[in-house]
Write a protein that holds these residues in place. Structure first.
Motif, PDB file in Angstrom:
ATOM      1  N   MET A 246       0.848  -1.193   0.000  1.00 59.40           N
ATOM      2  CA  MET A 246       0.000   0.000   0.000  1.00 59.40           C
ATOM      3  C   MET A 246       0.882   1.241   0.000  1.00 59.40           C
ATOM      4  O   MET A 246       1.714   1.426   0.889  1.00 59.40           O
ATOM      5  N   SER A 247       0.733   2.087  -1.002  1.00 59.54           N
ATOM      6  CA  SER A 247       1.547   3.286  -1.093  1.00 59.54           C
ATOM      7  C   SER A 247       0.989   4.357  -0.158  1.00 59.54           C
ATOM      8  O   SER A 247      -0.223   4.528  -0.041  1.00 59.54           O
ATOM      9  N   ALA A 248       1.891   5.075   0.503  1.00 59.04           N
ATOM     10  CA  ALA A 248       1.473   6.118   1.435  1.00 59.04           C
ATOM     11  C   ALA A 248       1.030   7.352   0.660  1.00 59.04           C
ATOM     12  O   ALA A 248       1.553   7.645  -0.414  1.00 59.04           O
ATOM     13  N   PRO A 249       0.067   8.093   1.182  1.00 58.69           N
ATOM     14  CA  PRO A 249      -0.355   9.331   0.524  1.00 58.69           C
ATOM     15  C   PRO A 249       0.730  10.397   0.632  1.00 58.69           C
ATOM     16  O   PRO A 249       1.716  10.244   1.376  1.00 58.69           O
ATOM     17  N   ARG A 250       0.565  11.483  -0.095  1.00 54.45           N
ATOM     18  CA  ARG A 250       1.518  12.575  -0.025  1.00 54.45           C
ATOM     19  C   ARG A 250       1.618  13.065   1.418  1.00 54.45           C
ATOM     20  O   ARG A 250       0.606  13.256   2.093  1.00 54.45           O
ATOM     21  N   PRO A 251       2.820  13.297   1.930  1.00 50.97           N
ATOM     22  CA  PRO A 251       2.977  13.627   3.353  1.00 50.97           C
ATOM     23  C   PRO A 251       2.527  15.032   3.726  1.00 50.97           C
ATOM     24  O   PRO A 251       2.227  15.283   4.893  1.00 50.97           O
ATOM     25  N   TYR A 252       2.484  15.939   2.761  1.00 48.94           N
ATOM     26  CA  TYR A 252       2.148  17.326   3.086  1.00 48.94           C
ATOM     27  C   TYR A 252       0.875  17.718   2.355  1.00 48.94           C
ATOM     28  O   TYR A 252       0.890  18.119   1.200  1.00 48.94           O
ATOM     29  N   GLN A 253      -0.246  17.561   3.061  1.00 49.21           N
ATOM     30  CA  GLN A 253      -1.553  17.862   2.488  1.00 49.21           C
ATOM     31  C   GLN A 253      -2.211  19.059   3.158  1.00 49.21           C
ATOM     32  O   GLN A 253      -2.704  19.961   2.486  1.00 49.21           O
ATOM     33  N   SER A 254      -2.232  19.077   4.478  1.00 51.24           N
ATOM     34  CA  SER A 254      -2.896  20.172   5.186  1.00 51.24           C
ATOM     35  C   SER A 254      -2.429  20.196   6.630  1.00 51.24           C
ATOM     36  O   SER A 254      -2.375  19.153   7.285  1.00 51.24           O
ATOM     37  N   TYR A 255      -2.098  21.384   7.097  1.00 50.97           N
ATOM     38  CA  TYR A 255      -1.731  21.584   8.487  1.00 50.97           C
ATOM     39  C   TYR A 255      -3.023  21.658   9.296  1.00 50.97           C
ATOM     40  O   TYR A 255      -3.792  22.610   9.176  1.00 50.97           O
ATOM     41  N   VAL A 256      -3.276  20.646  10.130  1.00 51.17           N
ATOM     42  CA  VAL A 256      -4.530  20.566  10.888  1.00 51.17           C
ATOM     43  C   VAL A 256      -4.314  21.196  12.258  1.00 51.17           C
ATOM     44  O   VAL A 256      -3.904  20.542  13.207  1.00 51.17           O
ATOM     45  N   TYR A 257      -4.555  22.505  12.352  1.00 50.37           N
ATOM     46  CA  TYR A 257      -4.441  23.183  13.639  1.00 50.37           C
ATOM     47  C   TYR A 257      -5.802  23.381  14.279  1.00 50.37           C
ATOM     48  O   TYR A 257      -5.898  23.775  15.435  1.00 50.37           O
ATOM     49  N   ALA A 258      -6.869  23.151  13.509  1.00 43.76           N
ATOM     50  CA  ALA A 258      -8.226  23.247  14.052  1.00 43.76           C
ATOM     51  C   ALA A 258      -9.134  22.401  13.173  1.00 43.76           C
ATOM     52  O   ALA A 258      -8.874  22.229  11.986  1.00 43.76           O
ATOM     53  N   TYR A 259     -10.175  21.877  13.766  1.00 42.95           N
ATOM     54  CA  TYR A 259     -11.137  21.076  13.006  1.00 42.95           C
ATOM     55  C   TYR A 259     -12.528  21.367  13.542  1.00 42.95           C
ATOM     56  O   TYR A 259     -12.717  21.392  14.759  1.00 42.95           O
ATOM     57  N   PRO A 260     -13.506  21.594  12.649  1.00 44.33           N
ATOM     58  CA  PRO A 260     -13.410  21.671  11.199  1.00 44.33           C
ATOM     59  C   PRO A 260     -12.625  22.906  10.721  1.00 44.33           C
ATOM     60  O   PRO A 260     -12.575  23.920  11.415  1.00 44.33           O
ATOM     61  N   HIS A 261     -12.029  22.770   9.538  1.00 46.57           N
ATOM     62  CA  HIS A 261     -11.250  23.855   8.969  1.00 46.57           C
ATOM     63  C   HIS A 261     -12.146  25.040   8.664  1.00 46.57           C
ATOM     64  O   HIS A 261     -13.336  24.887   8.368  1.00 46.57           O
ATOM     65  N   LYS A 262     -11.563  26.240   8.714  1.00 49.38           N
ATOM     66  CA  LYS A 262     -12.361  27.452   8.517  1.00 49.38           C
ATOM     67  C   LYS A 262     -12.970  27.543   7.117  1.00 49.38           C
ATOM     68  O   LYS A 262     -13.992  28.215   6.935  1.00 49.38           O
ATOM     69  N   THR A 263     -12.368  26.878   6.137  1.00 42.76           N
ATOM     70  CA  THR A 263     -12.967  26.890   4.799  1.00 42.76           C
ATOM     71  C   THR A 263     -14.232  26.042   4.733  1.00 42.76           C
ATOM     72  O   THR A 263     -14.924  26.056   3.713  1.00 42.76           O
ATOM     73  N   ALA A 264     -14.551  25.320   5.809  1.00 43.03           N
ATOM     74  CA  ALA A 264     -15.828  24.598   5.891  1.00 43.03           C
ATOM     75  C   ALA A 264     -16.910  25.438   6.554  1.00 43.03           C
ATOM     76  O   ALA A 264     -18.065  25.026   6.603  1.00 43.03           O
ATOM     77  N   TYR A 265     -16.548  26.617   7.065  1.00 42.80           N
ATOM     78  CA  TYR A 265     -17.548  27.507   7.656  1.00 42.80           C
ATOM     79  C   TYR A 265     -18.379  28.144   6.546  1.00 42.80           C
ATOM     80  O   TYR A 265     -17.920  28.338   5.427  1.00 42.80           O
ATOM     81  N   ARG A 266     -19.607  28.509   6.910  1.00 42.73           N
ATOM     82  CA  ARG A 266     -20.498  29.181   5.976  1.00 42.73           C
ATOM     83  C   ARG A 266     -21.310  30.240   6.747  1.00 42.73           C
ATOM     84  O   ARG A 266     -21.411  30.175   7.982  1.00 42.73           O
ATOM     85  N   PRO A 267     -21.903  31.200   6.040  1.00 43.34           N
ATOM     86  CA  PRO A 267     -22.785  32.149   6.729  1.00 43.34           C
ATOM     87  C   PRO A 267     -23.891  31.400   7.481  1.00 43.34           C
ATOM     88  O   PRO A 267     -24.473  30.445   6.951  1.00 43.34           O
ATOM     89  N   LEU A 268     -24.152  31.814   8.689  1.00 38.96           N
ATOM     90  CA  LEU A 268     -25.169  31.166   9.525  1.00 38.96           C
ATOM     91  C   LEU A 268     -26.494  31.877   9.318  1.00 38.96           C
ATOM     92  O   LEU A 268     -26.678  33.029   9.743  1.00 38.96           O
ATOM     93  N   ASP A 269     -27.425  31.191   8.669  1.00 38.55           N
ATOM     94  CA  ASP A 269     -28.718  31.811   8.366  1.00 38.55           C
ATOM     95  C   ASP A 269     -29.476  32.213   9.627  1.00 38.55           C
ATOM     96  O   ASP A 269     -30.177  33.226   9.658  1.00 38.55           O
ATOM     97  N   ASP A 270     -29.337  31.410  10.692  1.00 38.28           N
ATOM     98  CA  ASP A 270     -30.085  31.698  11.917  1.00 38.28           C
ATOM     99  C   ASP A 270     -29.409  32.754  12.798  1.00 38.28           C
ATOM    100  O   ASP A 270     -30.018  33.257  13.733  1.00 38.28           O
ATOM    101  N   ARG A 271     -28.128  33.073  12.506  1.00 39.15           N
ATOM    102  CA  ARG A 271     -27.381  34.055  13.285  1.00 39.15           C
ATOM    103  C   ARG A 271     -27.707  33.934  14.779  1.00 39.15           C
ATOM    104  O   ARG A 271     -28.298  34.833  15.391  1.00 39.15           O
ATOM    105  N   PRO A 272     -27.314  32.816  15.390  1.00 45.31           N
ATOM    106  CA  PRO A 272     -27.709  32.584  16.786  1.00 45.31           C
ATOM    107  C   PRO A 272     -27.108  33.621  17.737  1.00 45.31           C
ATOM    108  O   PRO A 272     -25.986  34.107  17.539  1.00 45.31           O
ATOM    109  N   ALA A 273     -27.852  33.934  18.767  1.00 50.68           N
ATOM    110  CA  ALA A 273     -27.382  34.871  19.788  1.00 50.68           C
ATOM    111  C   ALA A 273     -26.304  34.206  20.631  1.00 50.68           C
ATOM    112  O   ALA A 273     -26.425  33.040  21.029  1.00 50.68           O
TER     113      ALA A 273
END
Length: 443
Positions: A1-28
Motif C-alpha cells: 500500500m503506497s502512502a499518501p503525499r505527506p504534506y496535504q494540510s496543516y490541521v491546527y483546528a477542526y473543522p477547517h475554517k474553509t468549511a464555515y459558511r454564513p449562519l442563516d439563523d445568526r444565533p445569539a
C-alpha cells in the motif's frame, strides 16, 4: 500500500475554517454559551496587521494600517469584548485558563496599543493575564524593547518569534525581507525582557535550502537556547506570493515532498540530540524548560473565545467566526466591515458540530500530539471505542506503520506517524467537511 503525499494540510483546528459558511439563523451568543462550561476557557485576541506579508502566508492579515486603522480596530475589539462578556453572563463562574495574542503580528501595535489590548483582555473579559499562561506572536522587526517591556510587565509567559530562516538568501526566497543581524538583535532584546519562554519558528522546504543551510539555521536558533522550537514545512497555497509562481507538476511535487521529509527528519533528530522533546510534528520543547504556569485547558473539550475578525470561537455545538479570505483586497474589506460593526451579539459565520464531528475532533487533537490519546478519556466522553468508530482509518494508519506498538492505554503515533501528521489529519476529516472545503471558493 503506497502512502499518501505527506504534506496535504496543516490541521491546527477542526473543522477547517474553509468549511464555515454564513449562519442563516445568526444565533445569539447568549443562547450559545448559556449551558456551556465556562470555568476553563481559552482566550484568543487576533491582530490582523503585519509590516510585510511573507510569500508563503495565507493568514488573515493585511500589510500596514493607514488612517489610524489600528485605533479603530481596537475600538471594535473593545465593543466585541463587551458584548461577548455580557453574553457569557454571571450565572456560573467565568474563568480563563490561558490567553494568546496572535495574528498577523500582535507586536505590530505600538506599546500604548499593546497596553490597551491587555486592558481589553483583563478589564473587559476578566482574564487575569499575570496569573495564566499568555502567549504572544512577534516578528523580528516589531520585537522592540518598549513593546517587549509592556508584554513582560503584563504577564506574558511566552514569546513566539517568526524567524523562518537565519540565511538571508532563504528569507528572500520565501519573500520575507529580513537580515540575520536584525533577527539576532531581536532575540537579544527578547532575552533581555526575561519573558520565560522563547519560541523560534523555522521553516524547511524553502527554494535553495540544503541540509547544510538547514543545519546552520538550526544551530543559530539553538545558540539562544530557546525553550521551544517549531519546525514548519513550507506550504505554497493559492493567492499567496509564492503560490502565483509554483510549479505544480507531479514530478516537482514528489521531489519537494522528499526534500521536506529529509529536512524534517534532520531537524527532528538534531533537536532530539540537543536536549529537546518532541511534542508534536512541529513542536519541540527543551527538556528543562520552565512551566509557563497553571494551564488546565483541554482543547478537546473546553471552549474558546476568539476576539477579532480573524479569530474563531468554539462551543460544544458550534464553531464560529467572521468571514474569511486570503486575497488582500478581500481582507481589507472584511477588516473595514469589522471596524464598522456595532452589534457583536450574534454569530455570523461558522459550522455546527454534531457528535460524529466531535469524535473526529477529539481524535485529531489528541492523536497529533506525541503523547497520544488516552483511550479511557475517549470512552468516557463518547461511550464508544475509537477502534470501532474509526476502524478503517486506524487500520490504514497501522498498515503504513504510523501507529506506535504496545498496549499503553494510549493511541499513539510512531515517529513516522508524527512525520506524516499532515496526511494523517486530513484522512480523519468527515465527508461533509471535505465537501464543504472543496466547495469553498478561494478569494
Amino acid at each position: 500500500m503506497s502512502a499518501p503525499r505527506p504534506y496535504q494540510s496543516y490541521v491546527y483546528a477542526y473543522p477547517h475554517k474553509t468549511a464555515y459558511r454564513p449562519l442563516d439563523d445568526r444565533p445569539a451568543l447568549e443562547a450559545l454559551w448559556e449551558r456551556e462550561p465556562k470555568d476553563a476557557l481559552s482566550l484568543y485576541l487576533h491582530i490582523p496587521f503585519c509590516e510585510v506579508r511573507c510569500g508563503f502566508c495565507n493568514l488573515f492579515t493585511r500589510i500596514g494600517a493607514p488612517d489610524e486603522l489600528t485605533g479603530r480596530y481596537l475600538d471594535a475589539l473593545d465593543r466585541q469584548a463587551t458584548a461577548v462578556r455580557d453574553a457569557l453572563g454571571d450565572a456560573a463562574p467565568v474563568r480563563f485558563a490561558n490567553a494568546a495574542f496572535g495574528g498577523g503580528t500582535p507586536t505590530f501595535l505600538e506599546a500604548a496599543e499593546l497596553e490597551r489590548l491587555c486592558d481589553i483582555a483583563e478589564k473587559r473579559m476578566g482574564a487575569e493575564l499575570s496569573a495564566i499562561p499568555l502567549s504572544v506572536e512577534a516578528s523580528p522587526a516589531t520585537a522592540t524593547a518598549d513593546r517587549l517591556a509592556v508584554l513582560a510587565g503584563r504577564g506574558a509567559t511566552r514569546l513566539s518569534l517568526g524567524v523562518q530562516s537565519f540565511v538571508d538568501a532563504e528569507a528572500r526566497a520565501a519573500v520575507r525581507p529580513q537580515r540575520r543581524a536584525d533577527v539576532e538583535a531581536a532575540l537579544g532584546r527578547i532575552r533581555d525582557a526575561r519573558i520565560p519562554v522563547l519560541n523560534i519558528d523555522l521553516i524547511y522546504g524553502i527554494d535553495g535550502q540544503t541540509a547544510a543551510s538547514w543545519r546552520l539555521s538550526l544551530d543559530a536558533a539553538l545558540a539562544w537556547r530557546p525553550e521551544e522550537v517549531y519546525l514548519y514545512p513550507l506550504y505554497v497555497r493559492p493567492l499567496t506570493g509564492l503560490g502565483r509562481h509554483a510549479d505544480s507538476s507531479a514530478c516537482a511535487e514528489r521531489a519537494w515532498d522528499e526534500q521536506r521529509l529529509r529536512l524534517y527528519r534532520q531537524g527532528r533528530d538534531h533537536l532530539l540530540a540537543h536536549g529537546y522533546e518532541q511534542v508534536s510534528m512541529r513542536m519541540f520543547r527543551r527538556s528543562d524548560a520552565p512551566a509557563q504556569g497553571p494551564d488546565d485547558y483541554a482543547c478537546q473539550t473546553d471552549g474558546m473565545i476568539g476576539l477579532g475578525c480573524g479569530a474563531r470561537s468554539y462551543t460544544s455545538a458550534l464553531h464560529y467566526s467572521f468571514d474569511y479570505a486570503v486575497d488582500m483586497r478581500e481582507i481589507r474589506t472584511i477588516i473595514d466591515d469589522y471596524t464598522a460593526t456595532e452589534d457583536f451579539t450574534r454569530a455570523a459565520h461558522g459550522r455546527y458540530v454534531d457528535e460524529d464531528e466531535a469524535r473526529r475532533r477529539h481524535l485529531l487533537q489528541s492523536l497529533l500530539q506525541a503523547e497520544g490519546m488516552p483511550l479511557e478519556d475517549y470512552r468516557l466522553r463518547f461511550g464508544t471505542d475509537p477502534y470501532g468508530d474509526f476502524a478503517a482509518e486506524l487500520d490504514t494508519f497501522a498498515a503504513h506503520g504510523w501507529l506506535a506498538d504496545g498496549p499503553s492505554g494510549r493511541l499513539r503515533l510512531s515517529p513516522e506517524g508524527l512525520a506524516h501528521s499532515d496526511a494523517l489529519g486530513p484522512a480523519l476529516f468527515s465527508p461533509g467537511v471535505r465537501a464543504a472545503m472543496a466547495a469553498y471558493e478561494s478569494r
